[in-house]
Design a protein around this motif. Sequence first.
Motif, mmCIF file in Angstrom:
data_model
loop_
_atom_site.group_PDB
_atom_site.id
_atom_site.type_symbol
_atom_site.label_atom_id
_atom_site.label_comp_id
_atom_site.label_asym_id
_atom_site.label_seq_id
_atom_site.Cartn_x
_atom_site.Cartn_y
_atom_site.Cartn_z
ATOM 1 N N GLY A 47 3.881 -7.406 13.157
ATOM 2 C CA GLY A 47 2.846 -6.761 13.618
ATOM 3 C C GLY A 47 2.271 -6.729 15.060
ATOM 4 O O GLY A 47 2.884 -7.717 15.690
ATOM 5 N N SER A 48 1.475 -6.587 15.752
ATOM 6 C CA SER A 48 0.817 -6.781 16.626
ATOM 7 C C SER A 48 -1.239 -6.560 16.052
ATOM 8 O O SER A 48 -1.497 -5.636 15.306
ATOM 9 C CB SER A 48 1.070 -5.562 17.581
ATOM 10 N N ASP A 88 -4.575 -2.166 15.451
ATOM 11 C CA ASP A 88 -3.735 -3.101 15.315
ATOM 12 C C ASP A 88 -2.300 -2.591 13.941
ATOM 13 O O ASP A 88 -2.408 -1.309 12.449
ATOM 14 C CB ASP A 88 -4.542 -3.455 13.950
ATOM 15 N N THR A 89 -1.130 -3.343 13.841
ATOM 16 C CA THR A 89 -0.218 -2.884 12.642
ATOM 17 C C THR A 89 0.677 -4.288 12.077
ATOM 18 O O THR A 89 0.156 -4.817 12.330
ATOM 19 C CB THR A 89 0.815 -1.877 13.490
ATOM 20 N N LEU A 90 1.377 -3.565 10.659
ATOM 21 C CA LEU A 90 1.551 -4.892 9.525
ATOM 22 C C LEU A 90 2.832 -4.145 9.016
ATOM 23 O O LEU A 90 2.757 -2.796 8.767
ATOM 24 C CB LEU A 90 0.853 -5.058 8.479
ATOM 25 N N ASN A 91 4.029 -4.606 8.942
ATOM 26 C CA ASN A 91 4.961 -4.280 8.951
ATOM 27 C C ASN A 91 5.906 -4.987 7.890
ATOM 28 O O ASN A 91 5.896 -6.411 8.496
ATOM 29 C CB ASN A 91 6.210 -3.410 10.323
ATOM 30 N N ALA A 129 4.375 0.237 6.563
ATOM 31 C CA ALA A 129 3.901 -0.141 7.319
ATOM 32 C C ALA A 129 2.293 0.339 7.145
ATOM 33 O O ALA A 129 1.895 0.988 7.062
ATOM 34 C CB ALA A 129 4.481 1.033 8.638
ATOM 35 N N LYS A 175 -1.284 0.255 9.123
ATOM 36 C CA LYS A 175 -1.990 0.492 10.374
ATOM 37 C C LYS A 175 -3.332 0.579 10.200
ATOM 38 O O LYS A 175 -4.493 1.216 9.600
ATOM 39 C CB LYS A 175 -1.478 1.591 11.360
ATOM 40 N N THR A 225 9.809 -2.062 12.513
ATOM 41 C CA THR A 225 10.221 -3.045 11.422
ATOM 42 C C THR A 225 10.979 -4.252 10.843
ATOM 43 O O THR A 225 12.507 -3.445 11.057
ATOM 44 C CB THR A 225 9.850 -1.878 9.336
ATOM 45 N N GLN A 285 -7.616 -9.703 10.589
ATOM 46 C CA GLN A 285 -7.103 -8.830 9.892
ATOM 47 C C GLN A 285 -6.688 -8.654 9.144
ATOM 48 O O GLN A 285 -7.053 -7.850 8.142
ATOM 49 C CB GLN A 285 -4.977 -9.080 10.052
ATOM 50 N N THR A 343 7.768 1.812 15.408
ATOM 51 C CA THR A 343 6.940 1.317 15.397
ATOM 52 C C THR A 343 8.091 0.322 14.988
ATOM 53 O O THR A 343 9.109 0.896 13.849
ATOM 54 C CB THR A 343 5.646 0.283 14.732
#
Length: 190
Positions: A183-184, A139-142, A133, A135, A175, A30, A173
């Motif tokens: 995230g994922s 892959d995501t981060l919140n 968010a 993206k 948060t 990441q 998504t």
Amino acid sequence: MTDTSFSIRTIATRSAIGLALGAAALLGTQSISAQTIAGFNSNQPVDYAADRIELQDRADRVVLSGNVVVNQGDLRLAAGRTVVNYTNTDALRIQRITATGGVRVTRGNESARGNVGVYDFNRRIITLVGDVALKRGTDTLNGGRLIIDLKTGVSSVDGQSAGSSAATGGDGTTTDNRGRVSGSFSVPSE
């Protein structure tokens, strides 16, 4: 019995080390993916368009409203409203762009969104705050705040203050606004 206990302890230790290395590898992935903005030339010209543009000469700013789009090279910022602060000594130079209303920043296959965004041209940092968010691909981060350092290429996400509740973004998504980042990550197939 000591051989069995040593074997179980050894297996448990090796498993813990394996999990730690796996987690470090996942986080490292990441970190690498968040650094794809490295190498961005933040000295490129800035182009903008909006439904309405108001020049406020005495305040050294331009207010753009309605479907605002700001482009710098392949970096794009879209928002409902922006205020562009500039200096006008020897030449017109943008100092800061403050954006509100569904702020989106995109470059390549990376996109970020937030409620408010600030692009500080002097520090070469973009900050998004509120229902953030990030993206990249799948892959995501919140979280609560995203800082993109255009000089180093490092992006970081942190949470918001305690007491906030979870919210679902327009892209589905979730948060977690209780001071944590969620995230994922996709896992490569064998």
